[in-house]
Write a protein that holds these residues in place. Structure first.
Motif, PDB file in Angstrom:
ATOM      1  N   ASP A  63       0.810  -1.222   0.000  1.00 32.67           N
ATOM      2  CA  ASP A  63       0.000   0.000   0.000  1.00 32.67           C
ATOM      3  C   ASP A  63       0.843   1.272   0.000  1.00 32.67           C
ATOM      4  O   ASP A  63       0.316   2.374   0.126  1.00 32.67           O
ATOM      5  CB  ASP A  63      -0.958   0.017   1.195  1.00 32.67           C
ATOM      6  N   GLY A  64       2.188   1.121  -0.148  1.00 30.64           N
ATOM      7  CA  GLY A  64       3.066   2.279  -0.229  1.00 30.64           C
ATOM      8  C   GLY A  64       3.591   2.766   1.100  1.00 30.64           C
ATOM      9  O   GLY A  64       4.338   3.758   1.145  1.00 30.64           O
ATOM     10  N   GLU A  65       3.248   2.093   2.197  1.00 36.95           N
ATOM     11  CA  GLU A  65       3.761   2.480   3.505  1.00 36.95           C
ATOM     12  C   GLU A  65       5.168   1.924   3.711  1.00 36.95           C
ATOM     13  O   GLU A  65       5.553   0.909   3.110  1.00 36.95           O
ATOM     14  CB  GLU A  65       2.829   1.976   4.606  1.00 36.95           C
ATOM     15  N   PHE A  66       5.947   2.596   4.576  1.00 30.05           N
ATOM     16  CA  PHE A  66       7.313   2.174   4.867  1.00 30.05           C
ATOM     17  C   PHE A  66       7.462   1.888   6.361  1.00 30.05           C
ATOM     18  O   PHE A  66       6.821   2.525   7.189  1.00 30.05           O
ATOM     19  CB  PHE A  66       8.315   3.267   4.478  1.00 30.05           C
ATOM     20  N   GLU A  67       8.331   0.929   6.662  1.00 29.89           N
ATOM     21  CA  GLU A  67       8.638   0.606   8.056  1.00 29.89           C
ATOM     22  C   GLU A  67      10.138   0.407   8.203  1.00 29.89           C
ATOM     23  O   GLU A  67      10.774  -0.246   7.366  1.00 29.89           O
ATOM     24  CB  GLU A  67       7.898  -0.659   8.495  1.00 29.89           C
ATOM     25  N   GLU A  68      10.702   0.956   9.249  1.00 23.47           N
ATOM     26  CA  GLU A  68      12.123   0.794   9.546  1.00 23.47           C
ATOM     27  C   GLU A  68      12.277  -0.252  10.637  1.00 23.47           C
ATOM     28  O   GLU A  68      11.554  -0.219  11.633  1.00 23.47           O
ATOM     29  CB  GLU A  68      12.700   2.136  10.002  1.00 23.47           C
ATOM     30  N   PHE A  69      13.229  -1.188  10.441  1.00 25.86           N
ATOM     31  CA  PHE A  69      13.509  -2.167  11.492  1.00 25.86           C
ATOM     32  C   PHE A  69      15.011  -2.443  11.526  1.00 25.86           C
ATOM     33  O   PHE A  69      15.745  -2.095  10.592  1.00 25.86           O
ATOM     34  CB  PHE A  69      12.709  -3.457  11.283  1.00 25.86           C
ATOM     35  N   TYR A  70      15.460  -3.062  12.616  1.00 27.62           N
ATOM     36  CA  TYR A  70      16.897  -3.200  12.868  1.00 27.62           C
ATOM     37  C   TYR A  70      17.290  -4.645  13.127  1.00 27.62           C
ATOM     38  O   TYR A  70      16.528  -5.426  13.703  1.00 27.62           O
ATOM     39  CB  TYR A  70      17.294  -2.346  14.080  1.00 27.62           C
ATOM     40  N   GLU A  71      18.520  -4.954  12.672  1.00 25.74           N
ATOM     41  CA  GLU A  71      19.157  -6.226  12.952  1.00 25.74           C
ATOM     42  C   GLU A  71      20.626  -5.953  13.282  1.00 25.74           C
ATOM     43  O   GLU A  71      21.158  -4.904  12.915  1.00 25.74           O
ATOM     44  CB  GLU A  71      19.070  -7.163  11.737  1.00 25.74           C
ATOM     45  N   PRO A  72      21.304  -6.880  13.953  1.00 27.20           N
ATOM     46  CA  PRO A  72      22.748  -6.701  14.182  1.00 27.20           C
ATOM     47  C   PRO A  72      23.484  -6.474  12.865  1.00 27.20           C
ATOM     48  O   PRO A  72      23.126  -7.047  11.822  1.00 27.20           O
ATOM     49  CB  PRO A  72      23.166  -8.017  14.838  1.00 27.20           C
ATOM     50  N   VAL A  73      24.498  -5.641  12.885  1.00 31.82           N
ATOM     51  CA  VAL A  73      25.216  -5.291  11.660  1.00 31.82           C
ATOM     52  C   VAL A  73      25.834  -6.533  11.025  1.00 31.82           C
ATOM     53  O   VAL A  73      26.555  -7.284  11.675  1.00 31.82           O
ATOM     54  CB  VAL A  73      26.309  -4.241  11.959  1.00 31.82           C
ATOM     55  N   SER A  74      25.520  -6.730   9.735  1.00 29.81           N
ATOM     56  CA  SER A  74      26.091  -7.849   8.984  1.00 29.81           C
ATOM     57  C   SER A  74      26.484  -7.441   7.570  1.00 29.81           C
ATOM     58  O   SER A  74      27.244  -8.152   6.910  1.00 29.81           O
ATOM     59  CB  SER A  74      25.095  -9.010   8.918  1.00 29.81           C
ATOM     60  N   ASP A  75      25.969  -6.306   7.071  1.00 31.49           N
ATOM     61  CA  ASP A  75      26.289  -5.870   5.714  1.00 31.49           C
ATOM     62  C   ASP A  75      27.786  -5.606   5.599  1.00 31.49           C
ATOM     63  O   ASP A  75      28.352  -4.866   6.409  1.00 31.49           O
ATOM     64  CB  ASP A  75      25.510  -4.594   5.385  1.00 31.49           C
ATOM     65  N   PRO A  76      28.456  -6.196   4.606  1.00 27.98           N
ATOM     66  CA  PRO A  76      29.928  -6.059   4.513  1.00 27.98           C
ATOM     67  C   PRO A  76      30.405  -4.611   4.430  1.00 27.98           C
ATOM     68  O   PRO A  76      31.437  -4.267   5.023  1.00 27.98           O
ATOM     69  CB  PRO A  76      30.273  -6.839   3.242  1.00 27.98           C
ATOM     70  N   LEU A  77      29.674  -3.752   3.693  1.00 27.36           N
ATOM     71  CA  LEU A  77      30.127  -2.371   3.550  1.00 27.36           C
ATOM     72  C   LEU A  77      30.013  -1.613   4.872  1.00 27.36           C
ATOM     73  O   LEU A  77      30.913  -0.858   5.242  1.00 27.36           O
ATOM     74  CB  LEU A  77      29.322  -1.657   2.461  1.00 27.36           C
ATOM     75  N   ILE A  78      28.917  -1.822   5.587  1.00 27.10           N
ATOM     76  CA  ILE A  78      28.771  -1.171   6.901  1.00 27.10           C
ATOM     77  C   ILE A  78      29.833  -1.682   7.866  1.00 27.10           C
ATOM     78  O   ILE A  78      30.462  -0.903   8.596  1.00 27.10           O
ATOM     79  CB  ILE A  78      27.359  -1.400   7.481  1.00 27.10           C
ATOM     80  N   VAL A  79      30.053  -3.005   7.861  1.00 32.82           N
ATOM     81  CA  VAL A  79      31.076  -3.594   8.730  1.00 32.82           C
ATOM     82  C   VAL A  79      32.443  -2.998   8.433  1.00 32.82           C
ATOM     83  O   VAL A  79      33.183  -2.586   9.348  1.00 32.82           O
ATOM     84  CB  VAL A  79      31.107  -5.126   8.574  1.00 32.82           C
ATOM     85  N   ASP A  80      32.797  -2.923   7.139  1.00 33.57           N
ATOM     86  CA  ASP A  80      34.112  -2.393   6.747  1.00 33.57           C
ATOM     87  C   ASP A  80      34.243  -0.929   7.162  1.00 33.57           C
ATOM     88  O   ASP A  80      35.319  -0.509   7.631  1.00 33.57           O
ATOM     89  CB  ASP A  80      34.311  -2.526   5.238  1.00 33.57           C
ATOM     90  N   TYR A  81      33.173  -0.139   6.981  1.00 36.98           N
ATOM     91  CA  TYR A  81      33.260   1.270   7.351  1.00 36.98           C
ATOM     92  C   TYR A  81      33.468   1.418   8.852  1.00 36.98           C
ATOM     93  O   TYR A  81      34.351   2.182   9.291  1.00 36.98           O
ATOM     94  CB  TYR A  81      32.004   2.030   6.929  1.00 36.98           C
ATOM     95  N   LEU A  82      32.669   0.725   9.656  1.00 33.34           N
ATOM     96  CA  LEU A  82      32.796   0.864  11.111  1.00 33.34           C
ATOM     97  C   LEU A  82      34.151   0.378  11.596  1.00 33.34           C
ATOM     98  O   LEU A  82      34.748   0.979  12.507  1.00 33.34           O
ATOM     99  CB  LEU A  82      31.666   0.096  11.800  1.00 33.34           C
ATOM    100  N   CYS A  83      34.678  -0.679  10.980  1.00 24.51           N
ATOM    101  CA  CYS A  83      36.013  -1.173  11.350  1.00 24.51           C
ATOM    102  C   CYS A  83      37.091  -0.163  10.965  1.00 24.51           C
ATOM    103  O   CYS A  83      38.025   0.099  11.742  1.00 24.51           O
ATOM    104  CB  CYS A  83      36.279  -2.517  10.682  1.00 24.51           C
ATOM    105  N   THR A  84      36.978   0.400   9.765  1.00 20.32           N
ATOM    106  CA  THR A  84      37.947   1.403   9.321  1.00 20.32           C
ATOM    107  C   THR A  84      37.912   2.620  10.236  1.00 20.32           C
ATOM    108  O   THR A  84      38.961   3.142  10.631  1.00 20.32           O
ATOM    109  CB  THR A  84      37.655   1.827   7.868  1.00 20.32           C
ATOM    110  N   ARG A  85      36.724   3.069  10.578  1.00 22.89           N
ATOM    111  CA  ARG A  85      36.595   4.226  11.472  1.00 22.89           C
ATOM    112  C   ARG A  85      37.238   3.951  12.825  1.00 22.89           C
ATOM    113  O   ARG A  85      37.869   4.839  13.412  1.00 22.89           O
ATOM    114  CB  ARG A  85      35.118   4.580  11.638  1.00 22.89           C
TER     115      ARG A  85
END
Length: 404
Positions: free
Chosen positions: A220-242
Motif C-alpha cells: 500500500d506504499g507504507e514504509f517501516e524501519e527495522f533493525y538487525e545486528p550489523v552484517s552488511d559487509p560495507l557497513i562492517v568495513d566502514y565501522l572497522c575502518t573508522r
C-alpha cells in the motif's frame, strides 16, 4: 532493503528517481558582471528574479512542481570554475617541476551537472596554459543519462571560437567503475557527495553493539524501519575502518558513555537502542574506488559541512525536502515517496579526511573552507561588487574543500 539502497533508489532510479525526473540546475545564460552590482544584496536580488522566472516557466510547462537548484559553479561562473582550474594547474606544475618530460594533464570529473565546470576549466587552461591544454584530456563521469546528454550539448552550444575536442563523457555510476587508471590524474567532485546514500546505524545501550537499519516497503506504499545486528559487509568495513583511524579517535555522538548507558538501563521501559546515526557508506566506498582504480590521483572535492532543517534526533542526518506551492518544504523523515524528494547530507570533512587518508594511503590531504580556497586560487577582483563585498568569499560559507 538497506537504507542506502532505499535512498539511492529514491534519487537515481532511471524510471522515477529524483534526479531522473524532478531536479534541474539553475544556469544563467551568461556570467554576471559583478562590478555592476551595488553589493551582495543587489546581486542576490538579480539572482532571485531570474530564479523565480525560471521556476514559473517550469510550472507553466508541467503540472508537477520541479525543483531548481543553484550551485557556486553556476552563479559565480566562470570565475568559480577558473579557481578550480588555477588550483589544478598550480599543483600539476609542482608535480612535474623535477621531471625531464612533463606528463599530460588528465582530469576526471564526477557528476558534472550541466557541464559548466568542465567548460570553465577547459577554457581557463586553453587561454592561460596552451602548452598544457594541447595534450590534456578531460573525462566526465555522469550517472544521469539526461545530464550526460546535456553535457554533450554544452560542447556544441558554447560560444567559443574553438570546440574542446579533448573531452570524453562517460555515462555510468562511479560505483560501477572497473577500469584502472595508472597515470597521474586529478579527480574533481564538486557538490556531489551530499547526495551519496548513507546507511542508518543505532547502538544497543547495554552492550554498545551496532545494529543496521532496513526499510520494509508494503504493497500500500507504507514504509517501516527495522533493525538487525550489523552484517552488511560495507557497513562492517566502514565501522572497522573508522575504529582503526590514527590520530584523534572518532567517538560517535549517538553512543553515550558507558556510565550513562549503565545508569539509563536501570530506568524501566527505557528504549534499548540509541538515536540513529547516518553513516556515509557510499562516500567510504567512493574512497575505495579511488584507491583501487585511480591510485595516482589528486582529489579536489567540495560540499556542504553543515545544513539547516535536517531530520531531527539523529547524527549526521540529511535534509529531506520537496517543493510545494513555490516553497521548499522540509520533512522529518527520509521515509518518503521515492522520486519526489531531494535527500542530501552534510559531510563531516575532518572525519572524511581521516577515512580518505587511511583508505587511499595518503598523508598530505587537507581540509579548507570555501573562503580559504578562494583566497588561494580565485581572481577576486572579478567577483567584487562596488561596495567591496565579494560573493566569492561571502557565499557558500557552509561548504569546505578536501584536496590531496
Amino acid at each position: 532493503m538497506l537504507v542506502r539502497e532505499f535512498i539511492s533508489d529514491s534519487l537515481y532510479n532511471p524510471a522515477y528517481g529524483y534526479f531522473s525526473k524532478q531536479a534541474l540546475i539553475f544556469s544563467p545564460s551568461k556570467g554576471f558582471d559583478f562590478s555592476g552590482f551595488r553589493d551582495s544584496a543587489d546581486f542576490l536580488k538579480t539572482i532571485g528574479v531570474q530564479y523565480q522566472e525560471m521556476e514559473s516557466e517550469l510550472d507553466d510547462v508541467r503540472n508537477i512542481p520541479r525543483q531548481l537548484w543553484h550551485t557556486p559553479t553556476e552563479i559565480l561562473k566562470p570565475w568559480y570554475g577558473y579557481s578550480i582550474a588555477h588550483h589544478i594547474v598550480k599543483q600539476f606544475k609542482a608535480d612535474n617541476a623535477d621531471k625531464q618530460k612533463e606528463q599530460p594533464l588528465v582530469i576526471y570529473e564526477m557528476g558534472g551537472g550541466n557541464g559548466t565546470l568542465m567548460i570553465n576549466i577547459l577554457d581557463y587552461i586553453r587561454d592561460n596554459e596552451p602548452g598544457i591544454y594541447s595534450s590534456m584530456e578531460y573525462n566526465l563521469i555522469e550517472i544521469s543519462t539526461k545530464l550526460a546528454k546535456q553535457q554533450l550539448r554544452q560542447q556544441h552550444t558554447k560560444q567559443s571560437p574553438v570546440l574542446h575536442t579533448n573531452v570524453n563523457i562517460i555515462n555510468k555510476s562511479i560505483f560501477d567503475w572497473n577500469t584502472r587508471v595508472d597515470k597521474p590524474c586529478f579527480f574533481v567532485a564538486m557538490e556531489v557527495i551530499d547526495n551519496f546514500a548513507h546507511d542508518v546505524v543505532r547502538y544497543e545501550f547495554e552492550t554498545g553493539e551496532s545494529c543496521q537499519a532496513f526499510v520494509r516497503v508494503y504493497d500500500d506504499g507504507e514504509f517501516e524501519e527495522f533493525y538487525e545486528p550489523v552484517s552488511d559487509p560495507l557497513i562492517v568495513d566502514y565501522l572497522c575502518t573508522r575504529a582503526e583511524l590514527s590520530g584523534p579517535s572518532y567517538q560517535t555522538p549517538a553512543l553515550p558513555s558507558a556510565l550513562y548507558r549503565k545508569m539509563r538501563n536501570m530506568i524501566p521501559f527505557s528504549p534499548n537502542l540509541t538515536k540513529a546515526e547516518f553513516v556515509p557508506t557510499q562516500a567510504f566506498d567512493f574512497c575505495r574506488v579511488l584507491a583501487k582504480y585511480f591510485p595516482h590521483h589528486r582529489l579536489v572535492l567540495s560540499d556542504f559541512y553543515e545544513l539547516p532543517d535536517t531530520v531531527p534526533n539523529a547524527v549526521d542526518a540529511p535534509v529531506v525536502q520537496t517543493r510545494f506551492d513555490g516553497a521548499m518544504v522540509p520533512c522529518e523523515t527520509y521515509l518518503v515517496q521515492p522520486g519526489w524528494f531531494d535527500i542530501f547530507f552534510p559531510t563531516n570533512f575532518e572525519l572524511l579526511k581521516q577515512v580518505y587518508d587511511h583508505v587511499c594511503q595518503r598523508g598530505s590531504s587537507r581540509v579548507c573552507t570555501q573562503r580559504e580556497f578562494a583566497m588561494e586560487n580565485a581572481d577576486l577582483g572579478q567577483t567584487r561588487t562596488r561596495s567591496g563585498e565579494n560573493p566569492m568569499l561571502a557565499f557558500y560559507e557552509n561548504t569546505k574543500f578536501l584536496v590531496s
